[in-house]
Design a protein around this motif. Structure first.
Motif, mmCIF file in Angstrom:
data_model
loop_
_atom_site.group_PDB
_atom_site.id
_atom_site.type_symbol
_atom_site.label_atom_id
_atom_site.label_comp_id
_atom_site.label_asym_id
_atom_site.label_seq_id
_atom_site.Cartn_x
_atom_site.Cartn_y
_atom_site.Cartn_z
ATOM 1 N N ARG A 13 16.079 10.849 4.930
ATOM 2 C CA ARG A 13 15.483 9.783 5.444
ATOM 3 C C ARG A 13 15.244 9.692 3.734
ATOM 4 N N LEU A 14 14.550 8.056 3.757
ATOM 5 C CA LEU A 14 14.363 7.627 2.231
ATOM 6 C C LEU A 14 13.578 8.844 2.197
ATOM 7 N N GLU A 15 12.480 9.365 2.647
ATOM 8 C CA GLU A 15 11.226 10.051 2.016
ATOM 9 C C GLU A 15 11.990 11.470 1.516
ATOM 10 N N GLN A 16 13.068 11.078 1.867
ATOM 11 C CA GLN A 16 14.005 12.847 1.473
ATOM 12 C C GLN A 16 14.361 13.563 0.873
ATOM 13 N N ALA A 17 14.847 12.361 0.363
ATOM 14 C CA ALA A 17 15.996 11.341 0.065
ATOM 15 C C ALA A 17 15.254 11.357 -1.787
ATOM 16 N N LEU A 18 14.553 10.013 -1.964
ATOM 17 C CA LEU A 18 13.852 9.685 -3.601
ATOM 18 C C LEU A 18 13.251 9.948 -3.855
ATOM 19 N N PRO A 19 12.774 10.253 -4.011
ATOM 20 C CA PRO A 19 11.439 11.998 -5.451
ATOM 21 C C PRO A 19 12.344 12.754 -6.218
ATOM 22 N N ASP A 20 13.748 12.987 -5.430
ATOM 23 C CA ASP A 20 14.740 13.505 -5.997
ATOM 24 C C ASP A 20 15.820 12.527 -7.685
ATOM 25 N N LEU A 21 15.376 11.169 -6.361
ATOM 26 C CA LEU A 21 16.890 9.989 -7.215
ATOM 27 C C LEU A 21 15.690 9.337 -7.937
ATOM 28 N N LEU A 22 14.037 9.616 -8.193
ATOM 29 C CA LEU A 22 13.332 8.855 -9.143
ATOM 30 C C LEU A 22 13.237 10.608 -10.462
ATOM 31 N N GLU A 23 13.223 11.359 -9.753
ATOM 32 C CA GLU A 23 12.925 12.787 -10.658
ATOM 33 C C GLU A 23 13.891 12.627 -11.811
ATOM 34 N N LYS A 24 15.598 12.690 -11.155
ATOM 35 C CA LYS A 24 16.439 12.089 -12.382
ATOM 36 C C LYS A 24 16.737 11.099 -12.944
ATOM 37 N N SER A 25 16.106 10.384 -12.743
ATOM 38 C CA SER A 25 16.027 8.655 -13.563
ATOM 39 C C SER A 25 14.699 9.066 -14.538
ATOM 40 N N LEU A 26 13.961 9.658 -14.325
ATOM 41 C CA LEU A 26 13.105 10.046 -15.098
ATOM 42 C C LEU A 26 12.982 10.845 -15.917
ATOM 43 N N ALA A 27 14.271 11.880 -16.045
ATOM 44 C CA ALA A 27 14.787 13.062 -16.802
ATOM 45 C C ALA A 27 15.404 12.455 -17.814
ATOM 46 N N ARG A 28 16.376 11.504 -17.390
ATOM 47 C CA ARG A 28 17.113 10.299 -18.847
ATOM 48 C C ARG A 28 16.057 8.965 -19.721
ATOM 49 N N GLY A 29 14.626 9.821 -19.059
ATOM 50 C CA GLY A 29 14.282 9.079 -19.865
ATOM 51 C C GLY A 29 13.884 7.146 -19.353
#
Length: 150
Positions: A13-29
């Motif tokens: 579900r979105l709730e499972q996938a979204l946090p990891d994708l957001l973390e990866k975006s933040l890791a890129r600055g």
């Protein structure tokens, strides 16, 4: 042009996938805006991102608060919202942007079991491709990993 990714949720579900994708975006600055289809969904995601995992902290806020410009991740329902000067725009539950001009990346996350979201994603694929954006399609494996399909 903006790099546009379509993520077809088939195993989670979105709730499972979204946090990891957001973390990866933040890791890129990158700063991020997440556009939701309703205030109820925005508020539910806001609550979820505080509690999705005990060992993690994902700094975020919503445009219902006055501190939107300070947020690394800003949740909104407004297709024009850019208060935090984002590099990436996530579009969830069939949300449609005003424009993708000025973003490094845009990510459509859509539920593969929801016919309306599938139809919206197909339509947006055509729009974004015709606009000249670099468009790719990703689908989940049974393990929940992302595989590039197009």
């Amino acid at each position: 042009m903006t790099e546009v990714l379509f993520y077809h949720l088939t195993e989670s579900r979105l709730e499972q996938a979204l946090p990891d994708l957001l973390e990866k975006s933040l890791a890129r600055g990158w700063r991020v805006v997440v556009q939701c289809s309703s205030t109820e969904r925005r508020d539910a995601l806001d609550n979820h991102l505080w509690t999705y995992r005990e060992d993690s902290f994902l700094p975020h806020g919503s445009d219902a608060e006055s501190s939107g410009a300070l947020q690394p991740v800003l949740l909104t329902v407004d297709p024009k919202q850019r208060a935090n000067e984002p590099h990436v725009r996530f579009l969830v539950d069939g949300a449609v942007p005003d424009t993708l001009t000025g973003y490094v990346r845009a990510v459509y996350l859509f539920d593969g079991h929801d016919g309306e979201q599938l139809q919206t994603a197909r339509g947006r694929w055509k729009v974004e491709k015709a606009a000249g954006h670099a468009v790719t399609y990703w689908q989940q494996t049974e393990e929940g990993r992302w595989v590039k399909k197009a």
